[in-house]
Design an enzyme around this catalytic site. Sequence first.
Site, PDB file in Angstrom:
ATOM      1  N   CYS A   6       0.763  -1.376  -0.104  1.00 29.79           N
ATOM      2  CA  CYS A   6      -0.059  -0.123  -0.197  1.00 29.79           C
ATOM      3  C   CYS A   6       0.897   1.230  -0.023  1.00 29.79           C
ATOM      4  O   CYS A   6       1.744   1.468   0.960  1.00 29.79           O
ATOM      5  CB  CYS A   6      -0.962   0.130   1.213  1.00 29.79           C
ATOM      6  SG  CYS A   6      -1.824   1.540   1.523  1.00 29.79           S
ATOM      7  N   CYS A   9       0.587   3.317   3.104  1.00 24.86           N
ATOM      8  CA  CYS A   9       1.269   2.810   4.496  1.00 24.86           C
ATOM      9  C   CYS A   9       2.910   2.768   4.275  1.00 24.86           C
ATOM     10  O   CYS A   9       3.480   2.908   5.139  1.00 24.86           O
ATOM     11  CB  CYS A   9       1.167   1.222   4.345  1.00 24.86           C
ATOM     12  SG  CYS A   9      -0.511   0.792   5.225  1.00 24.86           S
ATOM     13  N   ASN A  89     -12.899  10.764  -0.998  1.00 28.18           N
ATOM     14  CA  ASN A  89     -13.503   9.894  -1.870  1.00 28.18           C
ATOM     15  C   ASN A  89     -13.549   8.560  -1.413  1.00 28.18           C
ATOM     16  O   ASN A  89     -12.703   7.795  -1.006  1.00 28.18           O
ATOM     17  CB  ASN A  89     -12.501  10.179  -3.283  1.00 28.18           C
ATOM     18  CG  ASN A  89     -12.683  11.467  -3.716  1.00 28.18           C
ATOM     19  OD1 ASN A  89     -13.611  12.108  -3.965  1.00 28.18           O
ATOM     20  ND2 ASN A  89     -11.369  11.778  -4.500  1.00 28.18           N
ATOM     21  N   GLY A  95     -14.538   7.914  -7.364  1.00 24.50           N
ATOM     22  CA  GLY A  95     -13.017   8.073  -8.011  1.00 24.50           C
ATOM     23  C   GLY A  95     -11.894   7.949  -6.858  1.00 24.50           C
ATOM     24  O   GLY A  95     -10.909   8.467  -6.901  1.00 24.50           O
ATOM     25  N   THR A  97      -8.827   6.129  -5.799  1.00 22.52           N
ATOM     26  CA  THR A  97      -8.011   5.505  -6.481  1.00 22.52           C
ATOM     27  C   THR A  97      -6.970   4.739  -5.577  1.00 22.52           C
ATOM     28  O   THR A  97      -6.255   3.857  -5.791  1.00 22.52           O
ATOM     29  CB  THR A  97      -7.087   6.426  -7.347  1.00 22.52           C
ATOM     30  OG1 THR A  97      -6.679   7.359  -6.839  1.00 22.52           O
ATOM     31  CG2 THR A  97      -8.069   6.705  -8.454  1.00 22.52           C
ATOM     32  N   HIS A 102      -8.250   8.695   3.331  1.00 23.35           N
ATOM     33  CA  HIS A 102      -7.368   9.695   3.264  1.00 23.35           C
ATOM     34  C   HIS A 102      -8.452  10.951   3.066  1.00 23.35           C
ATOM     35  O   HIS A 102      -9.359  10.955   2.149  1.00 23.35           O
ATOM     36  CB  HIS A 102      -6.271   9.777   2.159  1.00 23.35           C
ATOM     37  CG  HIS A 102      -6.656   9.392   0.741  1.00 23.35           C
ATOM     38  ND1 HIS A 102      -7.168   8.177   0.473  1.00 23.35           N
ATOM     39  CD2 HIS A 102      -7.189  10.049  -0.605  1.00 23.35           C
ATOM     40  CE1 HIS A 102      -7.401   8.211  -0.818  1.00 23.35           C
ATOM     41  NE2 HIS A 102      -7.395   9.389  -1.554  1.00 23.35           N
ATOM     42  N   HIS A 104      -8.522  14.656   1.432  1.00 22.28           N
ATOM     43  CA  HIS A 104      -7.900  15.617   0.515  1.00 22.28           C
ATOM     44  C   HIS A 104      -8.120  16.994   1.263  1.00 22.28           C
ATOM     45  O   HIS A 104      -9.350  17.272   1.550  1.00 22.28           O
ATOM     46  CB  HIS A 104      -8.409  15.657  -0.742  1.00 22.28           C
ATOM     47  CG  HIS A 104      -8.415  14.612  -1.735  1.00 22.28           C
ATOM     48  ND1 HIS A 104      -7.414  14.561  -2.552  1.00 22.28           N
ATOM     49  CD2 HIS A 104      -9.038  13.436  -1.706  1.00 22.28           C
ATOM     50  CE1 HIS A 104      -7.254  13.286  -3.282  1.00 22.28           C
ATOM     51  NE2 HIS A 104      -8.254  12.522  -2.706  1.00 22.28           N
TER      52      HIS A 104
HETATM   53  P1  5GP Z   1      -8.176   9.396  -4.607  1.00 10.27           P
HETATM   54  O1  5GP Z   1      -8.253   9.424  -5.979  1.00 10.27           O
HETATM   55  O2  5GP Z   1      -8.079   7.757  -3.933  1.00 10.27           O
HETATM   56  O3  5GP Z   1      -9.343  10.032  -3.694  1.00 10.27           O
HETATM   57  O4  5GP Z   1      -6.771  10.130  -4.233  1.00 10.27           O
HETATM   58  C1  5GP Z   1      -5.656   9.712  -4.189  1.00 10.27           C
HETATM   59  C2  5GP Z   1      -4.626  10.716  -4.374  1.00 10.27           C
HETATM   60  O5  5GP Z   1      -3.153  10.288  -3.885  1.00 10.27           O
HETATM   61  C3  5GP Z   1      -4.355  11.249  -5.647  1.00 10.27           C
HETATM   62  O6  5GP Z   1      -4.750  12.663  -5.310  1.00 10.27           O
HETATM   63  C4  5GP Z   1      -3.146  11.149  -6.108  1.00 10.27           C
HETATM   64  O7  5GP Z   1      -2.543  12.146  -6.861  1.00 10.27           O
HETATM   65  C5  5GP Z   1      -2.323  10.762  -4.658  1.00 10.27           C
HETATM   66  N1  5GP Z   1      -1.330   9.965  -4.859  1.00 10.27           N
HETATM   67  C6  5GP Z   1      -1.308   8.718  -5.119  1.00 10.27           C
HETATM   68  N2  5GP Z   1      -0.238   8.156  -5.303  1.00 10.27           N
HETATM   69  C7  5GP Z   1       0.744   8.987  -4.536  1.00 10.27           C
HETATM   70  C8  5GP Z   1       2.004   8.980  -4.038  1.00 10.27           C
HETATM   71  O8  5GP Z   1       2.617   7.990  -4.146  1.00 10.27           O
HETATM   72  N3  5GP Z   1       2.629  10.148  -3.189  1.00 10.27           N
HETATM   73  C9  5GP Z   1       1.748  11.283  -3.155  1.00 10.27           C
HETATM   74  N4  5GP Z   1       2.303  12.116  -2.416  1.00 10.27           N
HETATM   75  N5  5GP Z   1       0.443  11.224  -3.472  1.00 10.27           N
HETATM   76  C10 5GP Z   1      -0.196  10.128  -4.172  1.00 10.27           C
HETATM   77 ZN    ZN Z   2      -2.200   1.533   3.652  1.00  6.87          ZN
END
Ligand code: 5GP
Ligand code: ZN
Length: 116
Positions: A6, A9, A89, A95, A97, A102, A104
């Site tokens: 992950c 993590c 999200n 959305g 991913t 987390h 934002h």
């Molecule tokens: P989600 O789409 O799941 O709500 O948001 C995931 C967020 O994590 C995205 O905005 C993406 O840019 C960010 N993200 C994904 N992988 C990494 C990473 O390895 N490092 C950082 N700093 N952000 C990440």
């Molecule tokens: Zn995790």
Amino acid sequence: MSAESCTFCRIASGEAPAIIVRQGERIIAFRDAHPVAPVHILIVPVRHLASINEVIASDVELLGEMLVLARDVAAREGVDQTGYRIVVNTGREAGQTVHHLHMHFLAGRQMSWPPG
Ligand code: 5GP
Ligand code: ZN
């Protein structure tokens, strides 16, 4: 997903790099790698929880701490008076991913409503 594979993590344990804004025992905050606003910070519990769907009653304090941290981030980034948006999200249609819970924290530009 196991903690080893992950991304968040790995960031929380220091194995993977990130621009850390705040590192606590239970929560970490770091800058999003692909910011969609001038200020884009992710507020993340250190413990792996896939999404809000996995939250249980004993996580109430943790979730509250995440919001208190968001308030501190707002003040430190100088956007507490101009405004900011907190987004969680959850699931495919929203959305999500990265399957580690987390928040934002988004600020620094005019936001529109409803979100896309
Ligand atoms: P989600 O789409 O799941 O709500 O948001 C995931 C967020 O994590 C995205 O905005 C993406 O840019 C960010 N993200 C994904 N992988 C990494 C990473 O390895 N490092 C950082 N700093 N952000 C990440
Ligand atoms: Zn995790």
